[in-house]
Write a protein that holds these residues in place. Structure first.
Motif, mmCIF file in Angstrom:
data_model
loop_
_atom_site.group_PDB
_atom_site.id
_atom_site.type_symbol
_atom_site.label_atom_id
_atom_site.label_comp_id
_atom_site.label_asym_id
_atom_site.label_seq_id
_atom_site.Cartn_x
_atom_site.Cartn_y
_atom_site.Cartn_z
ATOM 1 N N PRO A 69 0.839 -1.201 0.000
ATOM 2 C CA PRO A 69 0.000 0.000 0.000
ATOM 3 C C PRO A 69 0.877 1.255 0.000
ATOM 4 C CG PRO A 69 0.132 -0.910 2.212
ATOM 5 C CD PRO A 69 0.943 -1.811 1.334
ATOM 6 N N PHE A 70 1.393 1.576 -1.171
ATOM 7 C CA PHE A 70 2.349 2.696 -1.227
ATOM 8 C C PHE A 70 1.640 4.025 -0.982
ATOM 9 C CE2 PHE A 70 5.094 5.812 -3.351
ATOM 10 C CZ PHE A 70 6.271 5.541 -2.695
ATOM 11 N N ASP A 71 2.313 4.890 -0.267
ATOM 12 C CA ASP A 71 1.758 6.183 0.131
ATOM 13 C C ASP A 71 1.979 7.218 -0.982
ATOM 14 O OD1 ASP A 71 0.812 8.336 1.585
ATOM 15 O OD2 ASP A 71 2.719 8.659 2.630
ATOM 16 N N TRP A 72 1.174 7.122 -2.036
ATOM 17 C CA TRP A 72 1.343 8.047 -3.159
ATOM 18 C C TRP A 72 1.039 9.497 -2.790
ATOM 19 C CZ3 TRP A 72 4.294 6.621 -6.834
ATOM 20 C CH2 TRP A 72 4.348 5.284 -7.235
ATOM 21 N N PRO A 73 -0.028 9.779 -2.022
ATOM 22 C CA PRO A 73 -0.251 11.179 -1.625
ATOM 23 C C PRO A 73 0.911 11.757 -0.829
ATOM 24 C CG PRO A 73 -2.230 9.891 -1.264
ATOM 25 C CD PRO A 73 -1.147 8.920 -1.601
ATOM 26 N N GLY A 74 1.471 10.967 0.081
ATOM 27 C CA GLY A 74 2.622 11.434 0.857
ATOM 28 C C GLY A 74 3.832 11.666 -0.020
ATOM 29 N N ALA A 75 4.055 10.759 -0.994
ATOM 30 C CA ALA A 75 5.199 10.910 -1.893
ATOM 31 C C ALA A 75 5.078 12.174 -2.736
ATOM 32 C CB ALA A 75 5.311 9.685 -2.798
ATOM 33 N N VAL A 76 3.845 12.448 -3.214
ATOM 34 C CA VAL A 76 3.629 13.648 -4.028
ATOM 35 C C VAL A 76 3.842 14.909 -3.192
ATOM 36 C CG1 VAL A 76 1.893 14.967 -5.298
ATOM 37 C CG2 VAL A 76 2.094 12.506 -5.665
ATOM 38 N N LEU A 77 3.303 14.916 -1.962
ATOM 39 C CA LEU A 77 3.478 16.076 -1.088
ATOM 40 C C LEU A 77 4.947 16.303 -0.747
ATOM 41 C CD1 LEU A 77 0.458 15.641 1.366
ATOM 42 C CD2 LEU A 77 0.836 17.570 -0.184
ATOM 43 N N LEU A 78 5.672 15.216 -0.504
ATOM 44 C CA LEU A 78 7.097 15.332 -0.184
ATOM 45 C C LEU A 78 7.881 15.881 -1.371
ATOM 46 C CD1 LEU A 78 9.513 14.801 1.680
ATOM 47 C CD2 LEU A 78 9.567 12.457 0.788
ATOM 48 N N SER A 79 7.632 15.346 -2.556
ATOM 49 C CA SER A 79 8.338 15.815 -3.749
ATOM 50 C C SER A 79 8.031 17.283 -4.023
ATOM 51 C CB SER A 79 7.950 14.963 -4.961
ATOM 52 O OG SER A 79 8.370 13.629 -4.802
ATOM 53 N N ALA A 80 6.775 17.662 -3.851
ATOM 54 C CA ALA A 80 6.387 19.057 -4.080
ATOM 55 C C ALA A 80 7.053 19.981 -3.058
ATOM 56 C CB ALA A 80 4.868 19.197 -4.004
ATOM 57 N N THR A 81 7.118 19.542 -1.797
ATOM 58 C CA THR A 81 7.762 20.346 -0.750
ATOM 59 C C THR A 81 9.233 20.574 -1.065
ATOM 60 O OG1 THR A 81 6.259 19.450 0.922
ATOM 61 C CG2 THR A 81 8.284 20.484 1.711
ATOM 62 N N LEU A 82 9.938 19.493 -1.397
ATOM 63 C CA LEU A 82 11.368 19.606 -1.676
ATOM 64 C C LEU A 82 11.626 20.414 -2.949
ATOM 65 C CD1 LEU A 82 12.441 15.962 -0.733
ATOM 66 C CD2 LEU A 82 12.995 18.055 0.510
ATOM 67 N N SER A 83 10.762 20.257 -3.950
ATOM 68 C CA SER A 83 10.919 21.019 -5.186
ATOM 69 C C SER A 83 10.761 22.514 -4.934
ATOM 70 C CB SER A 83 9.906 20.557 -6.232
ATOM 71 O OG SER A 83 10.126 19.220 -6.607
#
Length: 496
Positions: free
Chosen positions: A216-230
């Protein structure tokens, strides 16, 4: 006379005793060697491409602000994906992700070399960035997992030495290839290394047991993390040009904070977070990562400002400046394996605290350089800086890795890589802003006091150089206390 030959005569005849059979080499060393190739090419890429910027501006007839995206695009993609890739490696298998990353990185090199426009080159660098995120995030985890805890510091120390070799080789090799061939050579000449590295990763690395069958990969968390770092990388890279108090920069800062808050809330509520925030309950893990920010804040501040001083104040050539700066990497190359080996025996706390203190002292001494200083003065201070950096990095990385469970080694290694880049970006942003501000202020004061226009440039540069590095040394003192606050994790530090 009868010549008797045994059945295994051909084997004995053609066997070469001096050739080491791969099967006889312990797996931990094969894994370290394979990972080292990945670390070398990724680090080399960071230092070899920037030297080609002037050539790229001429080849594609574009301005420096456009060429800068060759570096920014790579940085955005790689940094924003590191923690996500680390999580994928922990769940799907680190060998699979690492090998895929090596192949993508090599394919990106080919695409860069074949690019016919700046747009193609930037997109190709983004492909490289994806591969680099996979290599950098999981390489340390693979090496740490292959070695017993009593030898982990030594392994990561050798890996740090390889990184130093990449940093040393990049500018020299890049300049040589640009003079001998053209800008495309800095990409296509590394393709064979990428092919060999991909083949070694596919054949020599062991498969890691997969996590739970259901993923159950955390896609919403991954997107939020990538957006934050970007957003954060955008803010650090362009805030200095726009002004950090300008409306676009303030808006970007607000978006970054908002995304980070949403990410933390998401990770606290999901069963399988992209980043397990419980890792930060471990004092060694938290203190190690926070002190790492200040170490690379110091590294980037020094390497960003010293070239201005050497070229514009002491009037050294670019080649001579590069050779002087290589003292830092050369010293780290020697010290890092030794400090890693020592941390296996006495732990990281004393070594990291001493290393951070030496770096702060080195920054303070560099800030005392002036227009009358010579090359020997600079080299001695940079040697001291490299000594502190080498003393800190391997034990600190080993402590962070050791504080994480074995099932989360990929996340821990990716955290190191991400935090390192955050420290570098923060150091350049803060020191660059302070340097520009102090230089303008100093130039105004010198003009008011009647100093001639010809002397204002050099005098204001040296003054702002000194003030900025003095403040950087004070800021980095926080890393000393954070290293002390980690507590005693013991030699080696367990991986559960």
């Amino acid at each position: 006379m009868q010549l008797c030959l045994s059945r295994d005569f051909p084997d004995k005849m053609f066997r070469r005793p001096f050739m080491v059979r791969i099967s006889s080499i312990p797996y931990r060393w094969l894994a370290l060697f394979t990972v080292s190739i990945g670390s070398f090419v990724a680090t080399l890429d960071a230092s070899i491409v920037n030297i080609s910027f002037p050539s790229l501006t001429r080849a594609f007839a574009v301005g420096p602000s456009v060429v800068l995206w060759v570096s920014v695009a790579y940085l955005l993609v790689s940094v924003s994906l590191m923690l996500t890739v680390g999580k994928l490696g922990d769940r799907l298998g680190r060998k699979k992700i690492f090998t895929t990353g090596f192949a993508l990185f090599t394919g990106g090199l080919v695409l860069c070399a074949l690019s016919q426009s700046m747009t193609q080159l930037i997109l190709s660098r983004m492909v490289q960035g994806i591969g680099a995120a996979m290599i950098i995030s999981l390489g340390t985890a693979i090496a740490a997992d292959a070695f017993p805890t009593t030898e982990r510091g030594k392994a990561l120390g050798l890996l740090s030495a390889v990184v130093s070799v990449g940093l040393l080789t990049g500018p020299v090799l890049g300049g040589f290839l640009l003079d001998l061939l053209d800008w495309r050579a800095i990409f296509y000449t590394r393709v064979p290394i990428g092919i060999v590295g991909t083949a070694m990763a596919a054949t020599l690395l062991k498969k890691q047991p997969r996590g739970e069958k259901r993923f159950p990969f955390d896609w919403p968390g991954a997107v939020l993390l990538s957006a934050t770092l970007s957003c954060m990388i955008f803010l650090f890279n362009f805030g200095g040009r726009l002004g950090y108090l300008s409306p676009p920069a303030l808006a970007l800062a607000g978006i970054t904070v908002l995304l980070f808050v949403l990410f933390v809330l998401r990770e606290q509520r999901t069963a399988e977070p992209t980043v397990d925030l419980r890792l930060f309950r471990n004092r060694v893990f938290t203190s190690g990562n926070l002190s790492l920010v200040f170490m690379f804040f110091a590294v980037s501040s020094c390497t960003f400002l010293v070239p201005f001083y050497l070229i514009d104040a002491l009037h050294r050539t670019a080649w001579h400046t590069g050779m002087i700066l290589s003292v830092i990497s050369a010293t780290t190359l020697v010290v890092a394996p030794l400090s890693g080996w020592l941390s296996d025996r006495i732990g990281s706390r004393l070594l990291c605290t001493a290393g951070m203190a030496i770096v702060c002292l080195a920054l303070l001494s560099i800030s005392r350089l002036d227009a009358r200083s010579d090359g020997a003065d600079v080299v001695l201070r940079l040697f001291l800086f490299g000594l502190g950096s080498g003393l800190f990095q391997s034990p600190n990385n080993s402590a962070i890795i050791g504080a994480a469970p074995r099932s989360k080694l990929g996340t821990a290694a990716a955290m190191i890589a991400t935090i390192r880049q955050v420290g570098i970006s923060l150091g350049v942003a803060v020191s660059g802003t302070l340097f520009a501000g102090y230089r303008a202020l100093s130039a105004a004061k010198l003009a008011e006091s009647g100093v001639g226009p010809s002397a204002i440039g050099d005098l204001s540069l040296v003054s702002s150089f000194q003030d900025t590095l003095f403040i950087a040394s004070v800021i980095c003192c926080a890393g000393i206390f954070l290293s002390l606050a980690r507590g005693k994790e013991g030699p080696g530090g367990p991986i559960m």
